[in-house]
Scaffold this motif. Structure first.
Motif, PDB file in Angstrom:
ATOM      1  N   ALA A 133       8.473  20.425 -37.456  1.00 18.32           N
ATOM      2  CA  ALA A 133       9.905  20.762 -37.409  1.00 18.32           C
ATOM      3  C   ALA A 133      10.286  21.545 -36.157  1.00 18.32           C
ATOM      4  N   LEU A 134       9.283  22.080 -35.475  1.00 15.20           N
ATOM      5  CA  LEU A 134       9.583  22.999 -34.372  1.00 15.20           C
ATOM      6  C   LEU A 134      10.389  22.369 -33.235  1.00 15.20           C
ATOM      7  N   PRO A 135      10.119  21.094 -32.808  1.00 17.68           N
ATOM      8  CA  PRO A 135      10.958  20.536 -31.740  1.00 17.68           C
ATOM      9  C   PRO A 135      12.436  20.544 -32.084  1.00 17.68           C
ATOM     10  N   THR A 136      12.737  20.288 -33.355  1.00 15.68           N
ATOM     11  CA  THR A 136      14.138  20.346 -33.788  1.00 15.68           C
ATOM     12  C   THR A 136      14.656  21.770 -33.718  1.00 15.68           C
ATOM     13  N   VAL A 137      13.818  22.685 -34.214  1.00  9.57           N
ATOM     14  CA  VAL A 137      14.222  24.094 -34.243  1.00  9.57           C
ATOM     15  C   VAL A 137      14.487  24.599 -32.831  1.00  9.57           C
ATOM     16  N   LEU A 138      13.614  24.209 -31.911  1.00  6.55           N
ATOM     17  CA  LEU A 138      13.724  24.711 -30.536  1.00  6.55           C
ATOM     18  C   LEU A 138      15.028  24.279 -29.873  1.00  6.55           C
ATOM     19  N   GLN A 139      15.617  23.190 -30.375  1.00 10.84           N
ATOM     20  CA  GLN A 139      16.869  22.709 -29.771  1.00 10.84           C
ATOM     21  C   GLN A 139      18.082  23.046 -30.622  1.00 10.84           C
ATOM     22  N   THR A 140      17.824  23.887 -31.643  1.00 17.08           N
ATOM     23  CA  THR A 140      18.929  24.247 -32.527  1.00 17.08           C
ATOM     24  C   THR A 140      19.675  25.441 -31.954  1.00 17.08           C
ATOM     25  N   PRO A 141      20.995  25.299 -31.746  1.00 20.22           N
ATOM     26  CA  PRO A 141      21.752  26.459 -31.262  1.00 20.22           C
ATOM     27  C   PRO A 141      21.994  27.452 -32.393  1.00 20.22           C
ATOM     28  N   TRP A 142      22.386  28.642 -32.026  1.00 18.20           N
ATOM     29  CA  TRP A 142      22.711  29.661 -33.024  1.00 18.20           C
ATOM     30  C   TRP A 142      23.837  29.169 -33.927  1.00 18.20           C
TER      31      TRP A 142
ATOM     32  N   ASP B 148      15.770  19.045 -21.751  1.00 19.32           N
ATOM     33  CA  ASP B 148      16.305  18.970 -23.117  1.00 19.32           C
ATOM     34  C   ASP B 148      17.106  20.234 -23.414  1.00 19.32           C
ATOM     35  N   ASP B 149      17.636  20.280 -24.647  1.00 18.68           N
ATOM     36  CA  ASP B 149      18.556  21.377 -24.981  1.00 18.68           C
ATOM     37  C   ASP B 149      17.824  22.539 -25.643  1.00 18.68           C
ATOM     38  N   LEU B 150      16.845  23.047 -24.944  1.00 21.56           N
ATOM     39  CA  LEU B 150      16.112  24.185 -25.482  1.00 21.56           C
ATOM     40  C   LEU B 150      17.050  25.385 -25.603  1.00 21.56           C
ATOM     41  N   SER B 151      17.070  26.016 -26.797  1.00 18.85           N
ATOM     42  CA  SER B 151      17.974  27.165 -26.960  1.00 18.85           C
ATOM     43  C   SER B 151      17.161  28.440 -27.130  1.00 18.85           C
ATOM     44  N   LEU B 152      17.758  29.538 -26.678  1.00 15.71           N
ATOM     45  CA  LEU B 152      17.088  30.834 -26.815  1.00 15.71           C
ATOM     46  C   LEU B 152      16.875  31.143 -28.290  1.00 15.71           C
ATOM     47  N   TYR B 153      17.896  30.818 -29.092  1.00 20.38           N
ATOM     48  CA  TYR B 153      17.782  31.034 -30.537  1.00 20.38           C
ATOM     49  C   TYR B 153      16.589  30.257 -31.097  1.00 20.38           C
ATOM     50  N   GLY B 154      16.460  29.020 -30.658  1.00 25.22           N
ATOM     51  CA  GLY B 154      15.363  28.173 -31.142  1.00 25.22           C
ATOM     52  C   GLY B 154      14.006  28.744 -30.765  1.00 25.22           C
ATOM     53  N   VAL B 155      13.920  29.227 -29.511  1.00 28.99           N
ATOM     54  CA  VAL B 155      12.643  29.810 -29.063  1.00 28.99           C
ATOM     55  C   VAL B 155      12.309  31.040 -29.897  1.00 28.99           C
ATOM     56  N   LEU B 156      13.309  31.907 -30.110  1.00 28.28           N
ATOM     57  CA  LEU B 156      13.065  33.129 -30.887  1.00 28.28           C
ATOM     58  C   LEU B 156      12.681  32.801 -32.323  1.00 28.28           C
ATOM     59  N   VAL B 157      13.377  31.814 -32.901  1.00 26.92           N
ATOM     60  CA  VAL B 157      13.053  31.427 -34.278  1.00 26.92           C
ATOM     61  C   VAL B 157      11.630  30.864 -34.334  1.00 26.92           C
ATOM     62  N   THR B 158      11.282  30.062 -33.331  1.00 27.55           N
ATOM     63  CA  THR B 158       9.935  29.495 -33.294  1.00 27.55           C
ATOM     64  C   THR B 158       8.882  30.595 -33.250  1.00 27.55           C
ATOM     65  N   LEU B 159       9.070  31.539 -32.329  1.00 24.09           N
ATOM     66  CA  LEU B 159       8.107  32.650 -32.242  1.00 24.09           C
ATOM     67  C   LEU B 159       8.067  33.428 -33.562  1.00 24.09           C
ATOM     68  N   GLY B 160       9.245  33.585 -34.143  1.00 23.76           N
ATOM     69  CA  GLY B 160       9.343  34.334 -35.399  1.00 23.76           C
ATOM     70  C   GLY B 160       8.624  33.658 -36.543  1.00 23.76           C
ATOM     71  N   VAL B 161       8.859  32.345 -36.695  1.00 27.52           N
ATOM     72  CA  VAL B 161       8.257  31.670 -37.860  1.00 27.52           C
ATOM     73  C   VAL B 161       6.744  31.516 -37.680  1.00 27.52           C
TER      74      VAL B 161
ATOM     75  N   SER C 283      10.328  19.819 -22.927  1.00 31.83           N
ATOM     76  CA  SER C 283      10.022  21.240 -23.175  1.00 31.83           C
ATOM     77  C   SER C 283       9.812  21.543 -24.650  1.00 31.83           C
ATOM     78  N   ALA C 284      10.734  21.069 -25.500  1.00 32.77           N
ATOM     79  CA  ALA C 284      10.652  21.392 -26.932  1.00 32.77           C
ATOM     80  C   ALA C 284       9.360  20.871 -27.539  1.00 32.77           C
ATOM     81  N   VAL C 285       9.031  19.636 -27.189  1.00 31.75           N
ATOM     82  CA  VAL C 285       7.823  19.029 -27.763  1.00 31.75           C
ATOM     83  C   VAL C 285       6.574  19.733 -27.230  1.00 31.75           C
ATOM     84  N   LEU C 286       6.597  20.084 -25.953  1.00 33.49           N
ATOM     85  CA  LEU C 286       5.441  20.762 -25.357  1.00 33.49           C
ATOM     86  C   LEU C 286       5.230  22.147 -25.990  1.00 33.49           C
TER      87      LEU C 286
END
Lengths: 340, 291
Positions: free
Chosen positions: B200-209, B131-144, B44-47
């Motif tokens: 960097a986004l795959p890492t970000v997407l799996q980063t918890p708050w 994978d460990d997709l986090s809501l925080y990571g998704v929001l940060v991704t959309l934000g950046v 998921s994160a990579v996709l």
């Protein structure tokens, strides 16, 4: 409450340090006047208007509208002005009511009043039948009428219309002039144009701009008074040779100069030393004695046109004297001397 | 009220433009085919990170530049001066409204395309390891990504205002933006390079708050200095045409610890400050211009 709607002092605009568009222009427009800003193409009329609106920044001098200093951020000035540009362009995808509604919002007109005024104005400019059309389908006349409505939407105290009759057919032109005449007394109106007959019909004040400089500003009465009333024209009917012979004979009697236009109009100019009535009587005697008949007689081809051309001629004749040698310091000193 | 009115007007005009409509369709199709093509292979994160490539790197930055070119260019300027700027509205109000409308349009297209795709990828059952997709990571991704798009809109806006010719502004910006991204990527400066940011986004997407960012060490770490020296050497080698220094064998992407120093405040400042500066420069230049 100021009695001057528009005031400029030594207003100057130089483009890129090379092109002088407005040259030391000083102007006072009284409140309530219908002021004709007259000048040939490229005289600086539109640039002056854009300086008033704050669309351009003056190189020197300043301008005020209803006591507010003009400038790029001067929204109070633009709130006081209803502006109609030459050949106005509009967002073509909008319909007239949508466009006026948008302008009303930009001009901070409250909702109810905005919609009511927009509808009233569309009716007044006879565009009610076109409210469902997109503006891109409008003719030049319809666009001008919409521009007029737009300029009146926020109930401004000053109207500035730049060549509003340009490109209009006679009916649309008449409509526009009637509308300006209707605004006289209600608001201060500035009408920039090079069409003398428009000025003649509706203006009570006029300013003549030539090469960026105001060479005359005053009432229509004053501008006509400036006209040398030393010429008149006679429209004659008869053999062309006789008319030309008459034109050749008249100067012989002294104090007269003649010219023939279109082979039928005899123009007679009276020299300074001659009495006007006497000269006219003499000319009429010559006409009566000839085999031509008099169809009409008049004092020149429109007083305003003659006065305007005379002003331009005088301005050119001044030559280098148009330059004001008196620096402000010297002028102040002189004023002080006179005062003492 | 004038700013809102102009924003609304500009938004409606943009929504009716063929460029925006075609872009929306093209972006939706590209996202659909990318998702469908990698449905059974990518985590998921990579996709999700892959879906951001068109917006961050190529080709949508071209569209964003074209949309962002300010309205105070070319033949439109006369109409604007006569129609809007001669009314009781300041130039700052007008420019801010025009910029806001462009930004909203670009972000609307991005979010309209990306959010449904992310939701689908996140919640659909797929034959790939979770994978460990986090809501925080998704929001940060959309934000950046939104932040990068904001920078692009602002730069295009500024270029259009400065250069006055829309085509010239677009060409100049394209010629600068892409090489600049490559140079910044060489230094792995995700704060400034969209290419590095995308990696960097795959890492970000799996980063918890977490709030660990605030506890960052004050001085430079030895590994950072070593990394900087290696990157400089690599960049100079590329410039001089010499052989690229051999890199040590590395593990898989997510095991290498790359981008674990990803800092949201750095990203916000790295893209936000230039965006604000570009907008400020546009306002300054336009307020001094004769119309």
């Amino acid at each position: 409450m100021t009695d001057v709607a528009i005031r400029t002092e030594h207003l100057t605009k130089v483009y890129g340090g090379r092109v002088i568009a407005v040259n030391d222009l000083t102007l006072d427009v009284p409140v309530g006047a219908v002021y004709g800003l007259l000048g040939p193409n490229g005289a600086g009329k539109t640039t002056t208007i854009r300086l008033l609106l704050g669309l351009q920044r003056p190189t020197a001098g300043w301008a005020e509208v209803m006591g507010h200093r003009c400038g790029v951020q001067a929204t109070a000035v633009r709130q006081a002005i209803g502006y109609l540009p030459t050949n106005p362009s509009f967002p073509g995808h909008l319909r007239p009511f949508e466009y006026l509604d948008l302008l009303g919002k930009i001009c901070r007109v409250p909702g109810d009043e905005r919609r009511r005024r927009a509808a009233d104005l569309l009716r007044a400019v006879e565009l009610l039948g076109a409210t469902n059309q997109r503006i891109s389908t409008f003719s030049t006349g319809m666009r001008t009428r919409l521009g007029i409505a737009a300029s009146l939407l926020h109930n401004p105290t000053v109207l500035i219309w730049d060549e509003p009759t340009a490109g209009l057919d006679p009916a649309a032109r008449r409509f526009t002039l009637d509308l300006i005449a209707d605004q006289a007394g209600k608001r201060t109106v500035i009408l920039a144009t090079h069409i003398l007959s428009d000025i003649d019909q509706i203006c009570d004040h006029v300013g003549v701009v030539h090469e960026g400089r105001m060479i005359f500003s005053g009432s229509m009465r004053e501008v006509r008074q400036r006209l040398r009333r030393d010429s008149f024209h006679l429209e004659l009917d008869g053999p062309v040779e006789t008319i030309h012979r008459l034109a050749a004979q008249l100067p012989a009697s002294g104090g007269l100069a003649t010219d023939v236009r279109d082979d039928r109009v005899l123009i007679v100019r009276i020299q300074d030393e001659r009495n006007r009535a006497g000269a006219l009587a003499e000319v009429l005697q010559h006409v009566a004695a000839s085999d031509v008949s008099l169809r009409s007689i008049g004092a020149g081809q429109g007083d305003t046109e003659s006065a305007y051309l005379q002003l331009l001629q005088e301005d050119r004749a001044y030559g280098f004297r148009r330059f004001d040698f008196q620096t402000p310091a010297v002028a102040d000193a002189n004023a002080g001397d006179h005062g003492a | 009220m004038p700013t809102l009115a102009i924003t609304g007007h500009e938004l409606r005009a943009l929504a009716k433009s063929w460029l925006v409509r075609l872009w929306l369709i093209a972006a939706a199709l590209a996202t659909f085919f990318t998702t469908a093509g990698n449905w059974t292979t990518m985590e998921s994160a990579v996709l999700i990170a892959t879906l951001q490539i068109p917006f961050l790197v190529f080709p949508w930055f071209l569209v964003v530049i074209m949309l962002g070119i300010s309205p105070v260019t070319g033949v439109r300027l006369d109409a604007l001066a006569d129609g809007i700027l001669s009314r009781p509205v300041t130039r700052h109000e007008f420019l801010l409204a025009a910029w806001l409308a462009r930004l909203v349009t670009v972000l609307a297209v991005y979010l309209c395309v990306s959010v449904p795709a992310i939701l689908l990828i996140t919640y659909a059952r797929r034959p790939v390891p979770a994978d460990d997709l986090s809501l925080y990571g998704v929001l940060v991704t959309l934000g950046v990504v939104s932040l990068v798009l904001m920078l692009l809109v602002s730069l295009a806006f500024c270029a259009g205002t400065l250069l006055r010719q829309p085509l010239l502004a677009a060409v100049v910006l394209m010629l600068i933006w892409f090489p600049l991204s490559l140079v910044l990527h060489t230094f792995s400066l995700e704060e400034f390079s969209p290419i590095s940011l995308n990696q960097a986004l795959p890492t970000v997407l799996q980063t918890p708050w977490r709030t660990a960012d605030v506890a960052a060490e004050p001085g430079p770490r030895a590994e950072d200095l070593e990394s900087l020296a290696r990157q400089t050497s690599q960049f100079l080698s590329i410039l001089s045409g010499g052989a690229t220094p051999a890199r040590e064998p590395q593990g898989s992407f997510l095991e290498r610890g790359d981008y674990d120093d990803f800092s949201v405040p750095h990203i916000v400042l790295g893209y936000g400050i230039p965006a604000v500066a570009a907008l400020g420069l546009s306002l300054l230049v336009f307020s001094r211009r004769d119309l």
